[in-house]
Enzyme design. Structure first.
Site, mmCIF file in Angstrom:
data_model
loop_
_atom_site.group_PDB
_atom_site.id
_atom_site.type_symbol
_atom_site.label_atom_id
_atom_site.label_comp_id
_atom_site.label_asym_id
_atom_site.label_seq_id
_atom_site.Cartn_x
_atom_site.Cartn_y
_atom_site.Cartn_z
ATOM 1 N N SER A 7 33.551 41.623 18.250
ATOM 2 C CA SER A 7 32.145 41.978 18.103
ATOM 3 C C SER A 7 31.976 42.607 16.733
ATOM 4 O O SER A 7 32.946 43.089 16.129
ATOM 5 C CB SER A 7 31.673 42.929 19.213
ATOM 6 O OG SER A 7 32.551 44.040 19.345
ATOM 7 N N GLY A 100 23.841 60.854 18.286
ATOM 8 C CA GLY A 100 23.299 60.737 16.937
ATOM 9 C C GLY A 100 23.668 61.916 16.070
ATOM 10 O O GLY A 100 23.928 63.020 16.556
ATOM 11 N N ASP A 101 23.708 61.670 14.772
ATOM 12 C CA ASP A 101 23.999 62.728 13.807
ATOM 13 C C ASP A 101 22.766 63.597 13.605
ATOM 14 O O ASP A 101 21.629 63.119 13.734
ATOM 15 C CB ASP A 101 24.428 62.120 12.468
ATOM 16 C CG ASP A 101 25.728 61.337 12.569
ATOM 17 O OD1 ASP A 101 26.581 61.741 13.378
ATOM 18 O OD2 ASP A 101 25.860 60.320 11.873
ATOM 19 N N TYR A 138 35.983 58.860 20.773
ATOM 20 C CA TYR A 138 36.716 59.413 19.638
ATOM 21 C C TYR A 138 38.207 59.482 19.940
ATOM 22 O O TYR A 138 38.646 60.340 20.694
ATOM 23 C CB TYR A 138 36.183 60.805 19.288
ATOM 24 C CG TYR A 138 35.030 60.788 18.321
ATOM 25 C CD1 TYR A 138 35.204 61.141 16.982
ATOM 26 C CD2 TYR A 138 33.771 60.382 18.728
ATOM 27 C CE1 TYR A 138 34.151 61.100 16.085
ATOM 28 C CE2 TYR A 138 32.703 60.341 17.844
ATOM 29 C CZ TYR A 138 32.902 60.697 16.527
ATOM 30 O OH TYR A 138 31.858 60.651 15.641
ATOM 31 N N HIS A 142 36.556 64.780 18.004
ATOM 32 C CA HIS A 142 35.231 64.831 17.395
ATOM 33 C C HIS A 142 35.068 66.184 16.694
ATOM 34 O O HIS A 142 35.517 67.219 17.205
ATOM 35 C CB HIS A 142 34.171 64.657 18.478
ATOM 36 C CG HIS A 142 32.780 64.518 17.964
ATOM 37 N ND1 HIS A 142 32.052 65.576 17.459
ATOM 38 C CD2 HIS A 142 31.960 63.437 17.870
ATOM 39 C CE1 HIS A 142 30.857 65.164 17.085
ATOM 40 N NE2 HIS A 142 30.777 63.864 17.320
ATOM 41 N N GLN A 169 35.477 55.332 17.414
ATOM 42 C CA GLN A 169 35.398 55.571 15.987
ATOM 43 C C GLN A 169 36.592 54.880 15.329
ATOM 44 O O GLN A 169 37.607 54.599 15.994
ATOM 45 C CB GLN A 169 35.421 57.080 15.718
ATOM 46 C CG GLN A 169 35.304 57.487 14.269
ATOM 47 C CD GLN A 169 34.037 56.968 13.633
ATOM 48 O OE1 GLN A 169 34.060 55.886 13.050
ATOM 49 N NE2 GLN A 169 32.942 57.704 13.744
#
Length: 287
Positions: A7, A100-101, A138, A142, A169
């Site tokens: 993907s 989200g960041d 992660y 994280h 990640q």
């Protein structure tokens, strides 16, 4: 050993030239028959409209299975779910749900008073509304987590909330992923965990990404890319490293690879070819 399925992740264009680059990326990689492709969401939700436009364009003009990223930064629950419904109306039922960041200038994530608390809450709401939900994972701790076990516990909570798979990640050594996969299995996580692969287009850029997300760079790899950056051998090194990484993963039973393309398809294509993933179909339904 059969070739793995793949993907690809794209990001939404912010200019006309970037739109052409995205379309070139889609055209280059679509013949490799990906299981799905995803389109990212900018930090702080800054590309909401652009993400929707890119998702809708790829959905309408190709036969690709498209997943839309969705975060809960700086939005109410109603606003976030409205965005999800616009995806469903466009024929997209697969969402990559992420916390989200933080927005630019913010030092930590602060939920909107009327918004989702984070990715677990968002995942549950989307799953309850019939979406196929993929979440992040992660393999290295994280930056906001207290320890590695906290990352695994958080992932399990997202799977229990309705997520059907996770994408990790990026990382630089196969053992990093394999240890994480084993720890997840020990914690009772049975959903597929897809390793995220980042081909090194720019070593300086990758170092910034790694610092931001806590990905460890092995000393030998640091030295090799420091020597190669800016030379004709940089792409060869990037292809060789990523191919070896993917080979090592596949030898340990990994049957799907997720590539972060950065809208630069050539390295990803070359790595896939080296792994025996060859073009199967031409791009279909081009408007």
């Amino acid at each position: 050993m059969p070739a793995p399925s793949v993907s690809f992740e794209f990001f939404p264009p912010k200019s006309l030239p970037a739109s052409f680059r995205l379309w070139d990326c889609v055209q280059t990689l679509a013949p490799l028959d990906p299981s799905f492709v995803s389109v990212t969401y900018g930090a702080g939700g800054t590309t909401r409209k652009l993400t929707h436009e890119a998702v809708e364009a790829i959905t309408k003009t190709t036969d690709l299975n498209v997943a839309a990223h969705l975060t809960c930064v700086d939005a109410t629950r109603a606003q976030t779910l409205e965005i999800a419904q616009t995806y469903k109306a466009a024929g997209v039922s697969h969402i990559v749900a992420l916390r989200g960041d933080p927005p630019k200038g913010a030092h930590s994530f602060q939920p909107n008073p009327d918004g989702f608390d984070g990715s677990i809450d968002l995942t549950r709401a989307l799953a309850d509304r019939g979406f196929v939900v993929t979440v992040g994972a992660y393999p290295e701790t994280h930056p906001d987590a207290t320890n590695a076990q906290a990352c695994i516990d958080h992932l399990k909570a997202k799977i229990d909330a309705g997520a059907t798979r996770a994408i990790t990640q990026f990382f630089f050594e196969a053992d990093t992923f394999l240890r994480f996969r084993d720890a997840c299995a020990d914690a009772g996580i049975t959903a597929p965990i897809l390793p995220g692969i980042l081909p090194v287009e720019s070593w300086s850029g990758v170092q910034r990404f790694a610092k931001a997300c806590g990905a460890h760079i092995p000393a030998l790899l640091q030295d090799a890319f420091d020597r190669a950056e800016g030379t004709d051998s940089a792409d060869l090194l990037a292809t060789a490293h990523a191919t070896e990484l993917c080979d090592d993963l596949c030898a340990e039973g990994v049957d799907h690879l997720h590539f972060y393309t950065l809208n630069k398809p050539e390295l990803t294509r070359d790595i896939c070819h080296a792994l025996g993933i060859t073009p199967k179909t031409a791009l279909q339904n081009v408007a």
